[in-house]
Enzyme design. Structure first.
Site, PDB file in Angstrom:
ATOM      1  N   SER A 235       0.838  -1.200   0.000  1.00 39.43           N
ATOM      2  CA  SER A 235       0.000   0.000   0.000  1.00 39.43           C
ATOM      3  C   SER A 235       0.879   1.259   0.000  1.00 39.43           C
ATOM      4  CB  SER A 235      -0.953  -0.032   1.195  1.00 39.43           C
ATOM      5  OG  SER A 235      -1.925   0.985   1.099  1.00 39.43           O
ATOM      6  N   ASP A 361      -9.475  -2.970  -6.673  1.00 42.51           N
ATOM      7  CA  ASP A 361      -9.004  -2.426  -5.396  1.00 42.51           C
ATOM      8  C   ASP A 361      -9.880  -1.247  -4.984  1.00 42.51           C
ATOM      9  OD1 ASP A 361      -7.560  -1.135  -3.308  1.00 42.51           O
ATOM     10  OD2 ASP A 361      -5.720  -2.060  -4.016  1.00 42.51           O
ATOM     11  N   HIS A 390      -8.070  -4.911  -1.570  1.00 47.05           N
ATOM     12  CA  HIS A 390      -6.867  -4.181  -1.155  1.00 47.05           C
ATOM     13  C   HIS A 390      -6.059  -5.030  -0.191  1.00 47.05           C
ATOM     14  CE1 HIS A 390      -4.337  -0.682  -0.588  1.00 47.05           C
ATOM     15  NE2 HIS A 390      -4.445  -0.808   0.719  1.00 47.05           N
TER      16      HIS A 390
END
Length: 575
Positions: A235, A361, A390
């Site tokens: 991320s 996502d 995600h």
């Protein structure tokens, strides 16, 4: 009469319709409402169960984007069975939002026992390094000495967590446990202020803060020079990792890397996360996490940022406006997003890099994926799946594993056994650079010192930062403390070594500092002469050309001949 009869017949029709509706059982109405609710939730939560059911739960193929001349693909990625297979989501988690929520609230992580090492950065900040040794997950771990020697050649994987995440997160535990089982040593580099560590300096991490990653990786390379270092970012951690690799280019002691679910372009992500209702829910949830992080370090945030604005923030952008921009000295929120986006640095990455993103996502949109930039770089293999959420990518009926963890482990293991690992080439003047620098970064800055204002280019700032970098890295190494990884001959105590030669450096720097303070005018002139000599002559030439008509008119007015008394102007003209 006809009109009254028509009114009576219509009333009778409605009366009959109402009577028929009242005769339908209430359970049928409940079933109909439930059916409509299921349809709404199926579309709102973007379920794809039927899409997986029709082909017989075979999953969707994994798409790879790479340069046709890439040796990384030909020699490594082409041999990865997982990357050339299909990905099937756990059927009862066939929604990107359900997957992401399940990972956050449950995740089913394996049992992991870390050993902590405190690392002190050059600016005084404290970073918690949580280690998991390969021997700690083996069956006979009780009888082994859990430590690393200087001559250990086992690969070391550095993990950079996401925003407000640390080593206790479920997906981090999945990754470190699986990699440690392969015989690697894993260390999680927690962000400042996370992992139960207080903020010890006025520097906070953000989406583009690469200094901590740089110092930690150089420290590990110095401590274990024979162990190849690999890095994995998740991320926001993936954005930081790619930006660091692009800034330093060849001058990184990293043999290979992987970026999982990177946001790539923070400005596009900011527009995306405020677009739809469900994205706004994510925006609000992440903001609450950031506010919780700020509350842990309220004394410094209240001094460096707008604390009232932080408490009233309702979105990530609000928090960045009241906190990140003020602490990080960014002009605007958009400036912060542009400068810290890793998509501007992807072209300079010189390390074999595997990038994995899911097209559904819910936090990092597929619109920000730099497809062409990844295809142009021979060191990058971009992997995209149709589903995954995600950082989730759950697979199997029991959702006991993450697909991307297996893919990263296979890719880096094959890379380690191949001749395509990146070799560290230490240069004399490593400097962060961008392949896509914006005009706001290239513009001249104003250097204000003691009342004097002088132009100063970015090159001067960059060169000064580069000259100070090795010293900072040396200081960070000297000041590092060891709580967890100790040799068997040493006791488990926290030791701290003071920087060597600090007094001599301070003594030698004092005269120069006094000279600069005593004569700021000469310093500004010297800067102008060194950096802008050609520009000054060019500006002088342009100034002469542009002001010549005015200066020439003034000269003619002052030096022209005046007519003598008694002589007419016509005679002067004839003469």
């Amino acid at each position: 009469m006809d009109h009254l009869e028509s009114i009576n017949s219509s009333e009778n029709a409605y009366r009959l319709l109402f009577k028929a509706v009242s005769m339908i059982p209430v359970s049928h109405y409940a079933f109909g409402i439930l059916f409509l609710l299921v349809i709404f939730l199926y579309n709102f939560l973007e379920f794809h169960f039927l899409e997986d059911l029709l082909p017989g739960f075979r999953g969707s193929p994994v798409k790879l984007t790479y340069n046709s001349c890439s040796q990384i693909y030909q020699g490594v990625a082409s041999k990865c069975r997982i990357l050339h297979g299909r990905y099937l989501t756990t059927p009862w988690l066939s929604s990107p939002h359900i997957q992401t929520a399940f990972l956050h609230f449950c995740g089913r992580p394996p049992a992991v026992s870390y050993r902590r090492q405190l690392f002190h950065a050059a600016d005084g900040g404290t970073i918690a390094l949580d280690w998991l040794m390969s021997s700690a997950v083996s069956k006979d771990a009780i009888y082994k000495n859990i430590s690393i020697s200087k001559d250990d050649t086992s690969p070391i994987m550095v993990v950079i967590p996401g925003l407000t995440s640390d080593s206790a997160c479920a997906y981090i535990k999945h990754l470190v446990f699986n990699v440690a089982k392969c015989g690697w040593n894993v260390v999680v580099s927690n962000h400042r202020g996370l992992g139960g560590i207080s903020i010890t300096s006025d520097c906070f991490y953000n989406a583009g803060w690469t200094e901590d990653t740089r110092e930690v990786i150089h420290f590990l390379h110095h401590e274990y020079p024979k162990a190849p270092i690999f890095a994995v970012g998740t991320s926001i951690g993936a954005n930081i990792l790619v930006k660091y690799l692009g800034e330093d280019g060849e001058n990184v002691p990293v043999a290979g890397a992987a970026a999982i679910c990177s946001p790539w372009d923070l400005l596009i992500g900011d527009r995306f996360i405020s677009r739809r209702l469900i994205q706004k829910l994510y925006d609000r949830a992440v903001t609450i996490g950031l506010q919780g992080y700020a509350e842990l370090h309220q004394p410094r945030y209240s001094r460096l940022a707008n604390w009232e604005g932080i408490k009233k923030s309702r979105s990530i952008r609000d928090f960045d406006n009241h906190a990140t921009c003020l602490v990080g000295k960014f002009e605007t929120v958009d400036t912060y997003y542009r400068r810290c986006s890793s998509s501007s640095f992807i072209g300079n990455v010189s390390v074999p890099l595997l990038c994995i993103s899911a097209l559904d996502d819910p936090l990092c949109t597929k619109e920000a994926i730099p497809w062409d930039e990844c295809r142009a770089n021979k060191n990058i293999v971009l992997t995209t799946t149709q589903h995954g959420g995600h950082l989730a990518f759950f697979e199997g009926i029991t959702a006991s594993g993450l697909w991307w963890v297996r893919a990263v482990s296979e890719f880096l293991s094959l890379l380690h056994r191949s001749p395509y690992m990146h070799t560290y080439k230490k240069s004399a003047n490593p400097g962060p650079h961008s392949s896509l620098e914006s005009s706001i970064d290239q513009g001249p800055y104003l250097n204000v010192a003691d009342g004097m204002v002088a132009a100063m280019s970015n090159d001067l700032i960059a060169s000064n930062a580069v000259q100070d970098l090795p010293k900072q890295q040396q200081k960070s190494h000297d000041k590092s403390t060891d709580e967890g990884i100790l040799d068997s001959e040493r006791e488990e105590l926290v030791t701290e070594v003071k920087p060597s030669g600090k007094t001599s450096e301070a003594e030698t720097s004092e005269p120069a500092a006094e000279t600069n303070k005593s004569n700021p005018i000469r310093r500004c002139i010297n800067q102008l002469c060194r950096q802008n000599r050609t520009s000054m002559w060019l500006l002088a030439y342009i100034a002469i050309l542009s002001t010549w008509p005015l200066v020439g008119a003034a000269f003619r007015f002052v030096f022209k001949k005046r007519p003598r008394r008694g002589v007419s102007p016509s005679k002067l003209i004839r003469s």
